[in-house]
Write a protein that holds these residues in place. Structure first.
Motif, PDB file in Angstrom:
ATOM      1  N   ARG A  78      -6.658  -7.637 -50.669  1.00  0.00           N
ATOM      2  CA  ARG A  78      -7.306  -7.595 -49.359  1.00  0.00           C
ATOM      3  C   ARG A  78      -7.300  -8.970 -48.688  1.00  0.00           C
ATOM      4  N   ALA A  79      -7.490 -10.034 -49.467  1.00  0.00           N
ATOM      5  CA  ALA A  79      -7.489 -11.377 -48.889  1.00  0.00           C
ATOM      6  C   ALA A  79      -6.127 -11.708 -48.291  1.00  0.00           C
ATOM      7  N   VAL A  80      -5.049 -11.305 -48.960  1.00  0.00           N
ATOM      8  CA  VAL A  80      -3.698 -11.567 -48.447  1.00  0.00           C
ATOM      9  C   VAL A  80      -3.422 -10.710 -47.213  1.00  0.00           C
ATOM     10  N   LEU A  81      -3.876  -9.451 -47.245  1.00  0.00           N
ATOM     11  CA  LEU A  81      -3.658  -8.558 -46.104  1.00  0.00           C
ATOM     12  C   LEU A  81      -4.382  -9.080 -44.861  1.00  0.00           C
ATOM     13  N   ASP A  82      -5.615  -9.536 -45.025  1.00  0.00           N
ATOM     14  CA  ASP A  82      -6.354 -10.069 -43.877  1.00  0.00           C
ATOM     15  C   ASP A  82      -5.659 -11.311 -43.317  1.00  0.00           C
ATOM     16  N   TRP A  83      -5.193 -12.163 -44.209  1.00  0.00           N
ATOM     17  CA  TRP A  83      -4.484 -13.368 -43.762  1.00  0.00           C
ATOM     18  C   TRP A  83      -3.213 -12.999 -43.002  1.00  0.00           C
ATOM     19  N   LEU A  84      -2.437 -12.043 -43.561  1.00  0.00           N
ATOM     20  CA  LEU A  84      -1.200 -11.619 -42.906  1.00  0.00           C
ATOM     21  C   LEU A  84      -1.468 -11.006 -41.539  1.00  0.00           C
ATOM     22  N   SER A  85      -2.535 -10.217 -41.451  1.00  0.00           N
ATOM     23  CA  SER A  85      -2.885  -9.564 -40.178  1.00  0.00           C
ATOM     24  C   SER A  85      -3.158 -10.602 -39.095  1.00  0.00           C
ATOM     25  N   ARG A  86      -3.837 -11.678 -39.464  1.00  0.00           N
ATOM     26  CA  ARG A  86      -4.143 -12.723 -38.480  1.00  0.00           C
ATOM     27  C   ARG A  86      -2.871 -13.440 -38.013  1.00  0.00           C
ATOM     28  N   GLN A  87      -1.910 -13.583 -38.905  1.00  0.00           N
ATOM     29  CA  GLN A  87      -0.708 -14.339 -38.553  1.00  0.00           C
ATOM     30  C   GLN A  87       0.247 -13.554 -37.650  1.00  0.00           C
ATOM     31  N   ILE A  88       0.340 -12.228 -37.867  1.00  0.00           N
ATOM     32  CA  ILE A  88       1.360 -11.451 -37.136  1.00  0.00           C
ATOM     33  C   ILE A  88       0.749 -10.505 -36.119  1.00  0.00           C
ATOM     34  N   ASP A  89      -0.578 -10.533 -35.963  1.00  0.00           N
ATOM     35  CA  ASP A  89      -1.263  -9.682 -34.978  1.00  0.00           C
ATOM     36  C   ASP A  89      -0.918  -8.212 -35.179  1.00  0.00           C
ATOM     37  N   ALA A  90      -1.101  -7.742 -36.403  1.00  0.00           N
ATOM     38  CA  ALA A  90      -0.871  -6.332 -36.736  1.00  0.00           C
ATOM     39  C   ALA A  90      -1.816  -5.969 -37.875  1.00  0.00           C
ATOM     40  N   ASP A  91      -2.014  -4.660 -38.077  1.00  0.00           N
ATOM     41  CA  ASP A  91      -2.862  -4.195 -39.172  1.00  0.00           C
ATOM     42  C   ASP A  91      -1.995  -3.820 -40.366  1.00  0.00           C
ATOM     43  N   VAL A  92      -2.545  -4.030 -41.555  1.00  0.00           N
ATOM     44  CA  VAL A  92      -1.741  -3.913 -42.775  1.00  0.00           C
ATOM     45  C   VAL A  92      -2.509  -3.100 -43.818  1.00  0.00           C
ATOM     46  N   ALA A  93      -1.760  -2.314 -44.597  1.00  0.00           N
ATOM     47  CA  ALA A  93      -2.345  -1.562 -45.705  1.00  0.00           C
ATOM     48  C   ALA A  93      -1.424  -1.645 -46.910  1.00  0.00           C
ATOM     49  N   LEU A  94      -2.027  -1.588 -48.092  1.00  0.00           N
ATOM     50  CA  LEU A  94      -1.267  -1.506 -49.336  1.00  0.00           C
ATOM     51  C   LEU A  94      -1.466  -0.110 -49.899  1.00  0.00           C
ATOM     52  N   VAL A  95      -0.401   0.659 -49.932  1.00  0.00           N
ATOM     53  CA  VAL A  95      -0.442   2.016 -50.462  1.00  0.00           C
ATOM     54  C   VAL A  95       0.039   1.957 -51.908  1.00  0.00           C
ATOM     55  N   GLY A  96      -0.802   2.386 -52.818  1.00  0.00           N
ATOM     56  CA  GLY A  96      -0.472   2.298 -54.228  1.00  0.00           C
ATOM     57  C   GLY A  96       0.616   3.259 -54.644  1.00  0.00           C
ATOM     58  N   SER A  97       1.086   3.103 -55.891  1.00  0.00           N
ATOM     59  CA  SER A  97       2.183   3.927 -56.389  1.00  0.00           C
ATOM     60  C   SER A  97       1.813   5.401 -56.440  1.00  0.00           C
ATOM     61  N   ALA A  98       0.516   5.714 -56.476  1.00  0.00           N
ATOM     62  CA  ALA A  98       0.085   7.110 -56.496  1.00  0.00           C
ATOM     63  C   ALA A  98      -0.089   7.677 -55.092  1.00  0.00           C
ATOM     64  N   GLY A  99       0.133   6.870 -54.067  1.00  0.00           N
ATOM     65  CA  GLY A  99       0.057   7.351 -52.696  1.00  0.00           C
ATOM     66  C   GLY A  99      -1.267   7.122 -52.012  1.00  0.00           C
ATOM     67  N   ALA A 100      -2.222   6.541 -52.696  1.00  0.00           N
ATOM     68  CA  ALA A 100      -3.538   6.272 -52.100  1.00  0.00           C
ATOM     69  C   ALA A 100      -3.591   4.838 -51.587  1.00  0.00           C
ATOM     70  N   VAL A 101      -4.415   4.621 -50.562  1.00  0.00           N
ATOM     71  CA  VAL A 101      -4.587   3.279 -50.016  1.00  0.00           C
ATOM     72  C   VAL A 101      -5.442   2.454 -50.977  1.00  0.00           C
ATOM     73  N   GLU A 102      -4.876   1.369 -51.464  1.00  0.00           N
ATOM     74  CA  GLU A 102      -5.597   0.503 -52.389  1.00  0.00           C
ATOM     75  C   GLU A 102      -6.383  -0.580 -51.654  1.00  0.00           C
ATOM     76  N   ALA A 103      -5.854  -1.035 -50.521  1.00  0.00           N
ATOM     77  CA  ALA A 103      -6.533  -2.049 -49.711  1.00  0.00           C
ATOM     78  C   ALA A 103      -5.954  -1.982 -48.307  1.00  0.00           C
ATOM     79  N   ALA A 104      -6.779  -2.344 -47.325  1.00  0.00           N
ATOM     80  CA  ALA A 104      -6.305  -2.306 -45.942  1.00  0.00           C
ATOM     81  C   ALA A 104      -7.185  -3.189 -45.086  1.00  0.00           C
ATOM     82  N   THR A 105      -6.621  -3.656 -43.962  1.00  0.00           N
ATOM     83  CA  THR A 105      -7.441  -4.375 -42.996  1.00  0.00           C
ATOM     84  C   THR A 105      -8.396  -3.394 -42.324  1.00  0.00           C
ATOM     85  N   THR A 106      -9.418  -3.920 -41.717  1.00  0.00           N
ATOM     86  CA  THR A 106     -10.512  -3.068 -41.224  1.00  0.00           C
ATOM     87  C   THR A 106     -10.032  -2.037 -40.207  1.00  0.00           C
TER      88      THR A 106
END
Length: 507
Positions: A30-58
């Motif tokens: 989540r810390a990396v996703l929030d940082w990336l979102s601030r840099q590229i002005d987009a929202d980001v999510a990490l979808v796990g290998s089972a297909g569920a969202v493991e972490a995402a920006t707000t």
């Protein structure tokens, strides 16, 4: 300018990696996703290998994920590395992370397609997340290995306690510890903090999960105890710079809250006796300035009792337990010496289960095991009957047989303890209490046993504070070289010695 900005971004990513690795609390995507979102002005999510969202920006639009499922499946399955698509008015970039399928997928959603620089940053951020994830997997695997190695070491120790060397070797097939090839061992019992116990067992561990010619075992009953089994021939010279015994002594010198008890050398099949000695030595060590004590060898009471009479008494005492389940007997053997809570931790059962087994024995024998003198008598009977009294039928073993021996009635315990060898043993046991200070301790010990080892009742009876009573008991531990308070494993010898001195010698 763009190159410098890109380098700055990479520095920030590396800083995040260092921060998370230093914390040791597991990967935090989540810390990396929030940082990336601030840099590229987009929202980001990490979808796990089972297909569920493991972490995402707000503000990540999770409603777009169902429409992305076919693409996510191809990426997770390794058929694609990256993809770009649209979801309504959003531009979406998807990138698979890691080398092994099924793979997690990084999903970036924004109002416009990412620039080449932003796309590169997404890839770098994905690599960081994959790196942190692999580091966490490696850490989880390492902790699992350490836990299994710890369990195996304890299993080997348990087999040695039971005197079963064959079982100990069979459990370690393919990586037999050097300790099992030794003729004799010493037990070093180190008192230290729980955190240090874990650290010491790990840093001194070799590639096979053991400790060279030794074995460090976490005591499950007392969390501040590290049990160290050391091949006696490997530690024969106490001045050897790299011997395990020397290392343990140095640790005590360097840590004022440590203490070390050392047994005499014993054959591997007598590890239980060595462990008992180390317990007593540790009790004495904690009262010395050096905080290190070797066991002061004293002949135990059991071999001094008349063989046939003692055998007959033990069989008669334990005969009602002839049909008692083996598990109940094993639990009772431990519980007559160790606190019930310690027995529960040692056997990984509940305290209520321990109490249930003890109530069965109390009912069968018609005894109250909360009484210290009763426990001392039962422990003596167990010691006289051997390690597995239900396995054999003759000699000191077995609960069966007739009440008498050679036509004579079964002797009483008092008759056994009235013999001259028993009196000589008791006098020698209590000899350290003969000076002025010792006589005050002797008075406290007598009152403590009369009060069923209740320090508060003892204090009231003697007109002392409870702290003074405990200080006397600690001092007596040092003088007698017996553990009276930590595990209580020396109380039975004290009970017998005091009882014997009150009996008239046999005529």
């Amino acid at each position: 300018m763009e190159a410098r900005a890109h380098a700055g971004w990479l520095d920030e990513l590396l800083h995040e990696v260092r921060r998370q690795m230093a914390q040791g609390a597991g990967a935090d995507p989540r810390a990396v996703l929030d940082w990336l979102s601030r840099q590229i002005d987009a929202d980001v999510a990490l979808v796990g290998s089972a297909g569920a969202v493991e972490a995402a920006t707000t503000r990540f639009p999770r409603q777009i994920l169902p429409s992305l499922e076919p693409t996510l499946a191809r990426l997770a399955g390794g058929r694609m590395a990256a993809a770009a698509t649209e979801a309504g008015a959003l531009q979406v970039r998807l990138e698979a992370l890691g080398p092994r399928a099924p793979r997690p997928v990084l999903v970036v959603a924004g109002a416009s397609a990412p620039t080449p620089g932003a796309a590169s940053l997404v890839s770098h951020a994905g690599s960081v997340i994959a790196l942190l994830d692999r580091a966490q997997d490696a850490d989880t695997t390492f902790r699992g290995y350490q836990h299994k190695a710890q369990q195996l070491r304890f299993a080997v120790f348990s087999a040695l306690l039971a005197g079963d060397l064959t079982l100990a070797r069979r459990m370690t097939t393919g990586a037999v510890p050097a300790l099992l090839d030794a003729e004799r061992l010493r037990v070093y019992l180190l008192h230290c903090t729980v955190e240090d116990r874990d650290r010491l067992a790990q840093i001194h561990q070799d590639g096979a999960g053991y400790h060279g010619t030794g074995l460090m075992v976490h005591c499950p009953a007392f969390k501040e105890h590290l049990i160290c089994l050391v091949a006696a021939d490997a530690d024969a010279d106490p001045d050897t710079a790299h011997g395990q015994g020397t290392v343990l002594r140095r640790l005590v010198r360097e840590n004022p809250h440590y203490a070390l008890g050392i047994s005499s050398p014993y054959p591997l099949g007598a590890t239980a006796e060595a462990y008992g000695q180390a317990l007593h030595a540790l009790a004495a060590a904690r009262q010395t300035p050096e905080r290190v004590a070797a066991y002061l060898g004293r002949t135990p009471l059991v071999p001094l009792l008349p063989y046939e009479d003692a055998s007959a008494w033990a069989r008669a005492f334990l005969r009602p337990l002839g049909s008692t389940p083996r598990a109940t007997l094993d639990i009772t053997r431990l519980a007559v010496t160790f606190p019930r809570s310690a027995v529960a931790r040692l056997l990984d059962i509940s305290r209520n289960t321990v109490s249930h087994h003890l109530r069965r024995v109390e009912t069968t024998l018609g005894l109250d095991l909360s009484d210290v003198r009763t426990r001392a008598a039962l422990d003596l009977a167990f010691c006289l009957s051997g390690p597995h009294p239900d396995d054999v039928s003759g000699g000191f073993g077995g609960f069966g047989g007739s009440g008498g021996h050679h036509g004579r009635p079964t002797p009483t315990l008092d008759e056994l303890l009235r013999t001259e060898p028993a009196h000589a043993w008791a006098r020698e046991f209590l000899r350290p209490l003969q000076d002025t200070r010792g006589r005050a301790l002797h008075t406290t010990l007598c009152a403590w046993i009369d009060a069923n080892t209740d320090a508060q009742r003892t204090a009231r009876h003697l007109g002392l504070s409870r702290n003074t009573v405990r200080a006397h008991l600690r001092a007596a531990e040092h003088l007698l070289s017996r553990d009276l308070l930590t595990t209580g494993s020396g109380i039975h010898d004290l009970v017998h010695a005091l009882h014997i001195t009150g009996l008239p010698p046999a005529g």
